[in-house]
Design a protein around this motif. Structure first.
Motif, PDB file in Angstrom:
ATOM      1  N   ALA A 271       0.830  -1.211   0.000  1.00 38.93           N
ATOM      2  CA  ALA A 271       0.000   0.000   0.000  1.00 38.93           C
ATOM      3  C   ALA A 271       0.858   1.252   0.000  1.00 38.93           C
ATOM      4  O   ALA A 271       0.560   2.215  -0.719  1.00 38.93           O
ATOM      5  N   ILE A 272       1.919   1.269   0.785  1.00 40.30           N
ATOM      6  CA  ILE A 272       2.752   2.473   0.841  1.00 40.30           C
ATOM      7  C   ILE A 272       3.526   2.654  -0.458  1.00 40.30           C
ATOM      8  O   ILE A 272       3.743   3.779  -0.920  1.00 40.30           O
ATOM      9  N   MET A 273       3.889   1.567  -1.106  1.00 37.40           N
ATOM     10  CA  MET A 273       4.554   1.677  -2.409  1.00 37.40           C
ATOM     11  C   MET A 273       3.594   2.234  -3.451  1.00 37.40           C
ATOM     12  O   MET A 273       3.966   3.102  -4.260  1.00 37.40           O
ATOM     13  N   LEU A 274       2.357   1.761  -3.428  1.00 35.28           N
ATOM     14  CA  LEU A 274       1.360   2.275  -4.357  1.00 35.28           C
ATOM     15  C   LEU A 274       1.054   3.743  -4.077  1.00 35.28           C
ATOM     16  O   LEU A 274       0.914   4.541  -5.006  1.00 35.28           O
ATOM     17  N   PHE A 275       0.959   4.097  -2.789  1.00 32.77           N
ATOM     18  CA  PHE A 275       0.667   5.487  -2.451  1.00 32.77           C
ATOM     19  C   PHE A 275       1.735   6.421  -3.018  1.00 32.77           C
ATOM     20  O   PHE A 275       1.417   7.466  -3.598  1.00 32.77           O
ATOM     21  N   GLN A 276       2.992   6.061  -2.858  1.00 37.78           N
ATOM     22  CA  GLN A 276       4.066   6.902  -3.384  1.00 37.78           C
ATOM     23  C   GLN A 276       4.037   6.948  -4.912  1.00 37.78           C
ATOM     24  O   GLN A 276       4.296   7.994  -5.520  1.00 37.78           O
TER      25      GLN A 276
ATOM     26  N   LYS B 146      19.964  10.314  -0.519  1.00 37.14           N
ATOM     27  CA  LYS B 146      18.610  10.325   0.020  1.00 37.14           C
ATOM     28  C   LYS B 146      18.415   9.117   0.931  1.00 37.14           C
ATOM     29  O   LYS B 146      18.954   8.030   0.670  1.00 37.14           O
ATOM     30  N   SER B 147      17.644   9.325   1.988  1.00 36.76           N
ATOM     31  CA  SER B 147      17.400   8.245   2.944  1.00 36.76           C
ATOM     32  C   SER B 147      15.909   7.931   3.014  1.00 36.76           C
ATOM     33  O   SER B 147      15.063   8.736   2.621  1.00 36.76           O
ATOM     34  N   PHE B 148      15.600   6.745   3.510  1.00 33.23           N
ATOM     35  CA  PHE B 148      14.223   6.307   3.717  1.00 33.23           C
ATOM     36  C   PHE B 148      13.357   6.559   2.487  1.00 33.23           C
ATOM     37  O   PHE B 148      12.281   7.149   2.556  1.00 33.23           O
ATOM     38  N   THR B 149      13.860   6.078   1.366  1.00 35.30           N
ATOM     39  CA  THR B 149      13.132   6.158   0.096  1.00 35.30           C
ATOM     40  C   THR B 149      12.376   4.859  -0.116  1.00 35.30           C
ATOM     41  O   THR B 149      12.988   3.789  -0.237  1.00 35.30           O
ATOM     42  N   THR B 150      11.062   4.922  -0.147  1.00 32.84           N
ATOM     43  CA  THR B 150      10.251   3.737  -0.420  1.00 32.84           C
ATOM     44  C   THR B 150      10.426   3.310  -1.876  1.00 32.84           C
ATOM     45  O   THR B 150      10.503   4.142  -2.768  1.00 32.84           O
ATOM     46  N   SER B 151      10.487   2.004  -2.097  1.00 35.15           N
ATOM     47  CA  SER B 151      10.673   1.390  -3.425  1.00 35.15           C
ATOM     48  C   SER B 151      12.090   1.561  -3.960  1.00 35.15           C
ATOM     49  O   SER B 151      12.322   1.427  -5.166  1.00 35.15           O
TER      50      SER B 151
END
Length: 376
Positions: free
Chosen positions: A82-87, A152-157
């Protein structure tokens, strides 16, 4: 494998076979700490990537209400997905809103079809939650191209995305723009994953959102053309300020997690040989009320019918994240000793719930933004 998924309205549910695959992938990622790339391919095939892309580019043309609904439904089964899709939806929407016609024509069909997963890379060490003190720079070269350098840090995907929305400083003068998000002199760039200067790092071993591929992205003399710049030069703050006014909210992820925790509690109660006593019933009703209140606020954010839709979006994240964490604690208590088993799903969901509060804008930054707008 092929799944047909057409988003019709915000009341539709996910297909049962897709729910099964989301659940299976969540279990695999919880054990491995790695993203499930097979699942990502299936989500693309199912049409899930195109929710925020207009129909003219092959997407579903969904508004914020639909985005929030889809994200919440996916989070109910697999919060990492879900968080990957949101981003992905967030980057897609920024391209729709701010992209040049050539950018939209080049990128949106691939984003809708599932050929391209998008990621946001804004956070970095030392920049602060409001992203005001960026170290990542973009320097214009004599030929008009840009050289990006930084980390960059805490990058989803990270490592699985096909394109990254990078926030960089394009002015030597750092001007902090009040109490908002970002500062003057910052610009967005769309950097393809195959650029030799972009290097993702998936070495982070997370407690929650273990399948979200959240990691680091470094930029070593990464050279891109001016056609990769998104929006006006030095005015990223205008783009950022408009994000929350769209009504798409990370609170949808927390809503899905809270609903899943409640489902888990009810399922476990029904497995007991004796029906629940009055106290247990009342505790469950109270939890259900909290979840429904979070759902109402997330839906209101998506409708964008408040006097200040941006403030409602911030409230929705604050309330939904708090609700998910509260529900998790109460459900763990209801489960008794069974909730302390490592493999119990409640612990995975509680860790995921905690993670959302730290995702940008962090909950503390949400409070600052609401306070500045409301109290002056």
């Amino acid at each position: 494998m092929s799944v047909t998924f057409q988003v019709i309205d915000p009341e539709s549910a996910l297909p049962a076979d897709l729910v099964e695959r989301l659940d299976e992938a969540a279990g695999r990622s919880a054990a491995s700490g790695r993203p499930d790339e097979k699942l990502l391919a299936e989500l693309g095939q199912a049409g899930m990537f195109g929710v925020a892309v207009p129909a003219e580019y092959g997407g579903s043309g969904g508004d914020a209400r639909l985005i929030n609904h889809v994200v919440a439904e996916v989070a109910r089964v697999n919060p990492s997905a879900a968080i990957m899709l949101f981003q992905h939806y967030a980057v897609s929407a920024r391209i729709v809103e701010w992209g040049e016609p050539a950018q939209r024509a080049r990128l949106l069909p691939a984003l809708a079809k599932g050929d391209l997963l998008a990621a946001s890379a804004w956070s970095e060490p030392g920049a602060g939650a409001a992203k005001k003190r960026l170290s990542t720079t973009a320097v214009r070269l004599p030929d008009g191209r840009w050289r990006l350098s930084g980390a960059k840090s805490f990058t989803t995907s990270a490592g699985v995305a096909g394109i990254y929305l990078i926030l960089a400083r394009t002015s030597e003068t750092v001007e902090e723009s009040g109490g908002g998000y970002g500062s003057a002199g910052q610009t967005f760039f769309l950097v393809p994953a195959d650029d030799p200067g972009l290097r993702p790092d998936q070495s982070l071993d997370l407690i929650g959102m273990r399948g979200s591929a959240t990691g680091f992205v470094s930029l070593h003399d990464c050279v891109v053309g001016d056609e990769n710049r998104l929006g006006p030069l030095g005015e990223a703050t205008s783009i950022i300020a408009g994000v929350r006014r769209t009504g798409a909210t990370l609170g949808a992820v927390s809503l899905g997690i809270a609903a899943s925790l409640l489902d888990l509690a009810v399922e476990q109660i029904h497995r007991r040989p004796q029906p629940p006593d009055g106290v247990t019933r009342f505790r469950l009703v109270d939890l259900a009320t909290r979840v429904e209140a979070a759902r109402a606020l997330v839906e209101r954010a998506g409708r964008r019918d408040a006097d200040d839709p941006g403030i409602t979006t911030l409230h929705s994240k604050l309330f939904a994240t708090h609700t998910a964490e509260q529900v998790g604690v109460e459900v763990a208590r209801l489960l008794g000793s069974g909730g302390y088993v490592v493999g119990n799903r409640v612990n995975r969901l509680m860790a995921d719930a905690r993670a959302v509060a730290h995702m940008g804008p962090t909950n503390d930054l949400c409070r600052e933004l609401v306070g500045a707008a409301w109290l002056g």
